[in-house]
Design a protein around this motif. Sequence first.
Motif, mmCIF file in Angstrom:
data_model
loop_
_atom_site.group_PDB
_atom_site.id
_atom_site.type_symbol
_atom_site.label_atom_id
_atom_site.label_comp_id
_atom_site.label_asym_id
_atom_site.label_seq_id
_atom_site.Cartn_x
_atom_site.Cartn_y
_atom_site.Cartn_z
ATOM 1 N N ARG A 1 51.615 103.518 71.740
ATOM 2 C CA ARG A 1 52.446 103.539 70.543
ATOM 3 C C ARG A 1 52.650 102.095 70.101
ATOM 4 N N THR A 2 52.329 101.799 68.866
ATOM 5 C CA THR A 2 52.431 100.434 68.385
ATOM 6 C C THR A 2 52.828 100.444 66.914
ATOM 7 N N GLN A 3 53.259 99.303 66.422
ATOM 8 C CA GLN A 3 53.662 99.161 65.018
ATOM 9 C C GLN A 3 52.981 97.905 64.468
ATOM 10 N N PRO A 4 51.669 98.003 64.230
ATOM 11 C CA PRO A 4 50.852 96.821 63.968
ATOM 12 C C PRO A 4 51.242 96.079 62.689
ATOM 13 N N VAL A 5 51.024 94.767 62.733
ATOM 14 C CA VAL A 5 51.414 93.885 61.642
ATOM 15 C C VAL A 5 50.193 93.106 61.167
ATOM 16 N N ALA A 6 50.204 92.679 59.925
ATOM 17 C CA ALA A 6 49.109 91.889 59.374
ATOM 18 C C ALA A 6 49.137 90.478 59.950
ATOM 19 N N ALA A 7 47.997 90.006 60.437
ATOM 20 C CA ALA A 7 47.917 88.650 60.980
ATOM 21 C C ALA A 7 48.273 87.613 59.923
ATOM 22 N N ASP A 8 47.924 87.879 58.667
ATOM 23 C CA ASP A 8 48.276 86.952 57.577
ATOM 24 C C ASP A 8 49.795 86.792 57.467
ATOM 25 N N GLU A 9 50.517 87.884 57.671
ATOM 26 C CA GLU A 9 51.975 87.821 57.570
ATOM 27 C C GLU A 9 52.572 87.076 58.752
ATOM 28 N N VAL A 10 51.962 87.214 59.923
ATOM 29 C CA VAL A 10 52.408 86.447 61.081
ATOM 30 C C VAL A 10 52.179 84.959 60.831
ATOM 31 N N ALA A 11 51.028 84.624 60.277
ATOM 32 C CA ALA A 11 50.726 83.223 59.973
ATOM 33 C C ALA A 11 51.754 82.640 59.003
ATOM 34 N N ARG A 12 52.086 83.391 57.966
ATOM 35 C CA ARG A 12 53.073 82.887 56.997
ATOM 36 C C ARG A 12 54.426 82.676 57.645
ATOM 37 N N ARG A 13 54.823 83.607 58.504
ATOM 38 C CA ARG A 13 56.122 83.483 59.172
ATOM 39 C C ARG A 13 56.152 82.278 60.105
ATOM 40 N N LEU A 14 55.065 82.027 60.804
ATOM 41 C CA LEU A 14 55.020 80.888 61.714
ATOM 42 C C LEU A 14 55.093 79.560 60.964
ATOM 43 N N VAL A 15 54.449 79.483 59.829
ATOM 44 C CA VAL A 15 54.539 78.246 59.033
ATOM 45 C C VAL A 15 55.955 78.094 58.472
ATOM 46 N N ASP A 16 56.569 79.201 58.061
ATOM 47 C CA ASP A 16 57.979 79.143 57.638
ATOM 48 C C ASP A 16 58.838 78.532 58.741
ATOM 49 N N LEU A 17 58.619 78.971 59.970
ATOM 50 C CA LEU A 17 59.422 78.500 61.097
ATOM 51 C C LEU A 17 59.148 77.027 61.390
ATOM 52 N N ALA A 18 57.896 76.599 61.214
ATOM 53 C CA ALA A 18 57.566 75.190 61.436
ATOM 54 C C ALA A 18 58.243 74.298 60.401
ATOM 55 N N GLU A 19 58.456 74.830 59.224
ATOM 56 C CA GLU A 19 59.091 74.050 58.159
ATOM 57 C C GLU A 19 60.610 73.954 58.332
ATOM 58 N N ALA A 20 61.157 74.766 59.224
ATOM 59 C CA ALA A 20 62.608 74.817 59.452
ATOM 60 C C ALA A 20 62.946 74.170 60.800
ATOM 61 N N PRO A 21 64.227 73.885 61.036
ATOM 62 C CA PRO A 21 64.622 73.349 62.350
ATOM 63 C C PRO A 21 64.405 74.380 63.453
ATOM 64 N N ALA A 22 64.345 73.912 64.688
ATOM 65 C CA ALA A 22 64.209 74.805 65.844
ATOM 66 C C ALA A 22 65.353 75.809 65.857
ATOM 67 N N HIS A 23 65.032 77.067 66.189
ATOM 68 C CA HIS A 23 66.027 78.131 66.030
ATOM 69 C C HIS A 23 66.117 79.048 67.242
ATOM 70 N N GLY A 24 65.448 78.723 68.362
ATOM 71 C CA GLY A 24 65.480 79.617 69.518
ATOM 72 C C GLY A 24 64.717 80.901 69.231
ATOM 73 N N ARG A 25 65.168 82.030 69.806
ATOM 74 C CA ARG A 25 64.547 83.312 69.526
ATOM 75 C C ARG A 25 64.928 83.763 68.131
ATOM 76 N N VAL A 26 63.930 84.084 67.337
ATOM 77 C CA VAL A 26 64.162 84.606 65.996
ATOM 78 C C VAL A 26 63.838 86.098 66.008
ATOM 79 N N PRO A 27 64.252 86.844 64.974
ATOM 80 C CA PRO A 27 63.957 88.283 64.959
ATOM 81 C C PRO A 27 62.457 88.573 65.095
ATOM 82 N N ASP A 28 62.164 89.655 65.800
ATOM 83 C CA ASP A 28 60.775 90.066 65.973
ATOM 84 C C ASP A 28 60.167 90.409 64.616
#
Length: 250
Positions: free
Chosen positions: A158-185
């Motif tokens: 059982r899985t809830q697959p996500v688009a790799a492009d969307e993961v990439a965008r989220r990771l760059v968003d996080l790199a542009e922001a200060p360190a935040h610890g665990r962020v929402p899945d």
Amino acid sequence: MRIAIAGGTGLLGGKLAHEAKERGHEVRPLSRATGIDLTAPDGVAETAARIDGCDAVIDVLSIGTQNEATSIAFFESATRSLLSAEKQAGVGHHIALSIVGVDRAPAAYYAGKVAQERAVQEGSIPWTILRATQFHEFAAQMFTVAARGPIHLAPRMRTQPVAADEVARRLVDLAEAPAHGRVPDLAGPQEESLVDMIRRYARATGHRGWIPAVSLPGPFGRAMRDGRLLPAADATIGRQSFTEWIASLR
């Protein structure tokens, strides 16, 4: 910004590099293909020189194994080397990609991801960890990997697959922001059966053979089937469905 990407020439690393460059950032990929081996004895010094001047490092390294000891050894070694290099180079933010549910099924490959998270959290570099579900491309990977001669197997999951492009965008968003610890899945818009995903991928790419469903043994196999690897209610939900991804292959 200057962003280094560990695993920067792989599937997700390539998408990350493209996204970061589109936003005007300088990208420095770190991989064996670019001359960086984080598991080598001299890997720290070479990596530190490569990432000097970088504002953030995004780690999307992976290893093709389901052996627990191998996975743990790889992620512990690579993560500690990377963090040591970041300290030497003065990098102020480490972003790591992990997997939804690793703490609920800390076995096989996932055991290494648990070790990776622990190393990041215990390190001295300010950090952010994003857990994502399997990518839509996971169906293609499993179609190739779970083959026995001419027969392709489909593990039950059982899985809830996500688009790799969307993961990439989220990771760059996080790199542009200060360190935040665990962020929402981060997860895709709907639950899917991996068996169905593999069969649909096979048909979309011209395979017409029999694809039997199988249940993997042991605690990890049970975790795949019982929903422990699904996202919690507070997860961020992506937009592209697996059906839309399959349609994009045609």
